[in-house]
Design an enzyme around this catalytic site. Structure first.
Site, PDB file in Angstrom:
ATOM      1  CG  HIS A 156      -2.052  -0.742   1.197  1.00  0.00           C
ATOM      2  ND1 HIS A 156      -2.106  -2.134   1.546  1.00  0.00           N
ATOM      3  CD2 HIS A 156      -3.241  -0.809   0.566  1.00  0.00           C
ATOM      4  CE1 HIS A 156      -3.128  -2.650   1.264  1.00  0.00           C
ATOM      5  NE2 HIS A 156      -4.075  -1.737   0.635  1.00  0.00           N
ATOM      6  CE  LYS A 160      -3.736  -0.597   4.875  1.00  0.00           C
ATOM      7  NZ  LYS A 160      -5.121  -0.032   5.474  1.00  0.00           N
TER       8      LYS A 160
HETATM    9  N1  NDP Z   1     -12.912  -0.878   3.018  1.00  0.00           N
HETATM   10  C1  NDP Z   1     -12.331  -0.569   2.183  1.00  0.00           C
HETATM   11  O1  NDP Z   1     -12.761  -0.794   0.928  1.00  0.00           O
HETATM   12  C2  NDP Z   1     -10.988   0.287   2.302  1.00  0.00           C
HETATM   13  C3  NDP Z   1     -10.740   0.934   3.567  1.00  0.00           C
HETATM   14  N2  NDP Z   1      -9.952   1.827   3.824  1.00  0.00           N
HETATM   15  C4  NDP Z   1      -9.738   2.383   5.016  1.00  0.00           C
HETATM   16  O2  NDP Z   1     -10.366   3.494   5.192  1.00  0.00           O
HETATM   17  C5  NDP Z   1      -9.880   4.474   6.187  1.00  0.00           C
HETATM   18  C6  NDP Z   1      -9.128   5.693   5.624  1.00  0.00           C
HETATM   19  O3  NDP Z   1      -8.290   5.646   4.526  1.00  0.00           O
HETATM   20  P1  NDP Z   1      -7.768   6.925   3.708  1.00  0.00           P
HETATM   21  O4  NDP Z   1      -9.238   7.867   3.060  1.00  0.00           O
HETATM   22  O5  NDP Z   1      -6.850   6.534   2.779  1.00  0.00           O
HETATM   23  O6  NDP Z   1      -7.453   7.706   4.931  1.00  0.00           O
HETATM   24  P2  NDP Z   1      -7.145   9.502   4.900  1.00  0.00           P
HETATM   25  O7  NDP Z   1      -6.244   9.704   6.200  1.00  0.00           O
HETATM   26  O8  NDP Z   1      -6.974  10.176   3.525  1.00  0.00           O
HETATM   27  O9  NDP Z   1      -8.726   9.958   5.429  1.00  0.00           O
HETATM   28  C7  NDP Z   1      -9.266   9.612   6.823  1.00  0.00           C
HETATM   29  C8  NDP Z   1      -9.988  10.862   6.877  1.00  0.00           C
HETATM   30  O10 NDP Z   1     -10.934  10.678   8.182  1.00  0.00           O
HETATM   31  C9  NDP Z   1     -10.523  11.649   9.178  1.00  0.00           C
HETATM   32  N3  NDP Z   1     -10.413  11.145  10.494  1.00  0.00           N
HETATM   33  C10 NDP Z   1      -9.353  10.459  10.954  1.00  0.00           C
HETATM   34  N4  NDP Z   1      -9.237  10.401  12.391  1.00  0.00           N
HETATM   35  C11 NDP Z   1     -10.498  10.970  12.665  1.00  0.00           C
HETATM   36  C12 NDP Z   1     -11.025  11.494  13.937  1.00  0.00           C
HETATM   37  N5  NDP Z   1     -10.620  10.854  15.068  1.00  0.00           N
HETATM   38  N6  NDP Z   1     -12.156  12.435  13.916  1.00  0.00           N
HETATM   39  C13 NDP Z   1     -12.752  12.802  12.851  1.00  0.00           C
HETATM   40  N7  NDP Z   1     -12.086  12.452  11.649  1.00  0.00           N
HETATM   41  C14 NDP Z   1     -10.999  11.655  11.412  1.00  0.00           C
HETATM   42  C15 NDP Z   1      -9.191  12.331   8.782  1.00  0.00           C
HETATM   43  O11 NDP Z   1      -9.394  13.496   8.978  1.00  0.00           O
HETATM   44  P3  NDP Z   1      -7.515  14.125   9.257  1.00  0.00           P
HETATM   45  O12 NDP Z   1      -7.050  14.286   7.891  1.00  0.00           O
HETATM   46  O13 NDP Z   1      -8.093  15.464   9.942  1.00  0.00           O
HETATM   47  O14 NDP Z   1      -7.112  13.284  10.257  1.00  0.00           O
HETATM   48  C16 NDP Z   1      -9.456  12.131   7.011  1.00  0.00           C
HETATM   49  O15 NDP Z   1     -10.280  13.410   6.542  1.00  0.00           O
HETATM   50  C17 NDP Z   1      -8.522   3.491   6.385  1.00  0.00           C
HETATM   51  O16 NDP Z   1      -8.751   2.634   7.797  1.00  0.00           O
HETATM   52  C18 NDP Z   1      -8.258   2.566   5.249  1.00  0.00           C
HETATM   53  O17 NDP Z   1      -7.678   1.507   5.721  1.00  0.00           O
HETATM   54  C19 NDP Z   1      -9.435   2.394   2.579  1.00  0.00           C
HETATM   55  C20 NDP Z   1      -9.662   2.085   1.225  1.00  0.00           C
HETATM   56  C21 NDP Z   1     -10.664   1.040   0.954  1.00  0.00           C
HETATM   57  O1  LIG Z   2      -5.756   2.105   3.570  1.00  0.00           O
HETATM   58  C1  LIG Z   2      -6.021   1.854   2.248  1.00  0.00           C
HETATM   59  O2  LIG Z   2      -5.577   2.614   1.525  1.00  0.00           O
HETATM   60  C2  LIG Z   2      -6.778   0.615   1.899  1.00  0.00           C
HETATM   61  N1  LIG Z   2      -7.193   0.047   2.978  1.00  0.00           N
HETATM   62  C3  LIG Z   2      -7.938  -1.158   2.977  1.00  0.00           C
HETATM   63  C4  LIG Z   2      -7.292  -2.329   3.742  1.00  0.00           C
HETATM   64  O3  LIG Z   2      -6.665  -2.014   4.910  1.00  0.00           O
HETATM   65  O4  LIG Z   2      -7.321  -3.498   3.404  1.00  0.00           O
HETATM   66  C5  LIG Z   2      -8.503  -1.592   1.700  1.00  0.00           C
HETATM   67  C6  LIG Z   2      -7.614  -1.019   0.621  1.00  0.00           C
HETATM   68  O5  LIG Z   2      -6.547  -2.166   0.280  1.00  0.00           O
HETATM   69  C7  LIG Z   2      -7.138  -0.025   0.642  1.00  0.00           C
END
Ligand code: NDP
Ligand SMILES: O=C(O)C1=N[C@H](C(=O)O)C[C@H](O)C1
Length: 268
Positions: A156, A160
Site C-alpha cells: 500500500h 497507510k
Molecule cells: N474497506 C475498504 O474498501 C477500504 C478501506 N480503507 C480504509 O479507510 C480508512 C481511511 O483511509 P484513507 O481515506 O486513505 O485515509 P485518510 O487519512 O486520507 O482519510 C481519513 C479521514 O478521516 C478523518 N479522521 C481521522 N481520524 C478522525 C477522527 N478521530 N475524527 C474525525 N475524523 C477523523 C481524517 O481527518 P484528518 O486528516 O484531519 O485526520 C480524514 O479526513 C483507513 O482505515 C483505510 O484502511 C481505505 C480504502 C478502501
Molecule cells: O488504506 C488503504 O488505502 C486501504 N485499506 C484497506 C485495507 O486495509 O485492506 C483496503 C484497501 O486495500 C486500501
C-alpha cells in the site's frame, strides 16, 4: 427511492472518492458530509472539496447536527472516529457502512454491539474483485489443503497507518477457514533472524509500504513442484467507493444486523 447518504472523513482520500461515487450513482444522493470538529474545512462545500463543483452540501463537524439529514452514513476514517459515529447512528437508528480498518479486537466487539439497534455493513474491502477473490481463496484452500504452504503479501501507499491491511487479514481468515485453522493461532506477522524452518501450519504475512500504491494483495499456495497465486491489484480508489455506495443503497432496506460485502454481492 433515493437513499440519502452522509460521508465522514470527507476531505480524506476515500472521503473525496466517496463523494464522487455518490454523485455518479443512481438511487443515491449526498445529503451530509463530515470532518473533524476543529477542521478548517467546516462549512466548505463538499462537492468543491471533491473537485466536482458546488453541490450545496456544507461540511459539518458534529454528526448530531446532521443526523436527521441522512439514511445511511458511509465511514472510512479511523477506528476511534468510526466507533463514535457508529454509536451516534445506532442511537438514532441510522444505518452505517464501515470501511475503516485497523480496529483492535476490543474495538471490533464494541463496534459490532451496535447491530442490535441498527444495520451495519462492514468490510475491509468493498471492491467486487477482492470479494470474488475471498470466495476463490476459501475454495482454493479447501481443495489444496495441508500440502500447500500459504503466505500473504500486501503493498500500500506510504500514508497507510495499519498493517497488515484489513484485506490481507480477511484473506487470511478466508484461507484459514478453508484449511480448518484458527488464524489467530497460526498467523506469522513478519520474520527476522534465526527463524528456523517454516512450520507447515503457519500462514505468513508480508507488508510493503511506499509511494502511491492503491492496494495490491497476493495469496500464495506453495507446494513441491508448483505454486498457485491469487492476486488482486487496485488501480483506483473508485473500485472501493463504488462498492461502498452499492452497499449503502442495499443496506437502506435492512432494519438491523451485521452484514458485509459478501452479503451485498450475494456471494455467501
Ligand atoms: N474497506 C475498504 O474498501 C477500504 C478501506 N480503507 C480504509 O479507510 C480508512 C481511511 O483511509 P484513507 O481515506 O486513505 O485515509 P485518510 O487519512 O486520507 O482519510 C481519513 C479521514 O478521516 C478523518 N479522521 C481521522 N481520524 C478522525 C477522527 N478521530 N475524527 C474525525 N475524523 C477523523 C481524517 O481527518 P484528518 O486528516 O484531519 O485526520 C480524514 O479526513 C483507513 O482505515 C483505510 O484502511 C481505505 C480504502 C478502501
Ligand atoms: O488504506 C488503504 O488505502 C486501504 N485499506 C484497506 C485495507 O486495509 O485492506 C483496503 C484497501 O486495500 C486500501
Amino acid at each position: 427511492m433515493t437513499v440519502r447518504i452522509a460521508v465522514t472523513g470527507a476531505a480524506g482520500r476515500m472521503g473525496k472518492t466517496l463523494i464522487e461515487a455518490v454523485a455518479l450513482a443512481e438511487g443515491a444522493e449526498l445529503t451530509a458530509a463530515l470532518e473533524r470538529p476543529d477542521s478548517s474545512l467546516i462549512g466548505a462545500d463538499a462537492g468543491e472539496l471533491a473537485g466536482l463543483g458546488k453541490n450545496g452540501v456544507a461540511v459539518a463537524g458534529d454528526i448530531n447536527d446532521v443526523i436527521d439529514d441522512f439514511d445511511v452514513l458511509i465511514d472510512f476514517t479511523a477506528p476511534v472516529a468510526t466507533l463514535a459515529n457508529a454509536a451516534a447512528c445506532a442511537a438514532k437508528g441510522k444505518k452505517i457502512v464501515i470501511g475503516t480498518t485497523g480496529f483492535t479486537p476490543e474495538q471490533e466487539t464494541e463496534l459490532l454491539a451496535n447491530q442490535q439497534q441498527t444495520a451495519l455493513c462492514k468490510a475491509a474491502n468493498f471492491s467486487t474483485g477482492v470479494n470474488v477473490c475471498l470466495k476463490l481463496l476459501k475454495q482454493a484452500a479447501e481443495t489444496l489443503g495441508d500440502d500447500y504452504d500459504i503466505e500473504i503479501y500486501e503493498a500500500h501507499h506510504r500514508h497507510k497507518v495499519d498493517a497488515p491491511s484489513g484485506t490481507a487479514l480477511a484473506m487470511g481468515e478466508a484461507v484459514a477457514e478453508g484449511v480448518n485453522r484458527n488464524l489467530r493461532e497460526v498467523a506469522i506477522y513478519g520474520r527476522e533472524g534465526q527463524t528456523g524452518a517454516r512450520e507447515r501450519e503457519t500462514i505468513g504475512f508480508a507488508t510493503v509500504r511506499g509511494g502511491d500504491v492503491v492496494g495490491d494483495h497476493t495469496v500464495m499456495f506453495m507446494a513441491d513442484g508448483e505454486r498457485v497465486e491469487i492476486t488482486h491489484k487496485a488501480s483506483s480508489r473508485m473500485s472501493f467507493a463504488r462498492g461502498a455506495v452499492r452497499a449503502a443503497t442495499w443496506l437502506a432496506a435492512k432494519d438491523s444486523g451485521l452484514f458485509d460485502m459478501q452479503d451485498v454481492l450475494a456471494l455467501r
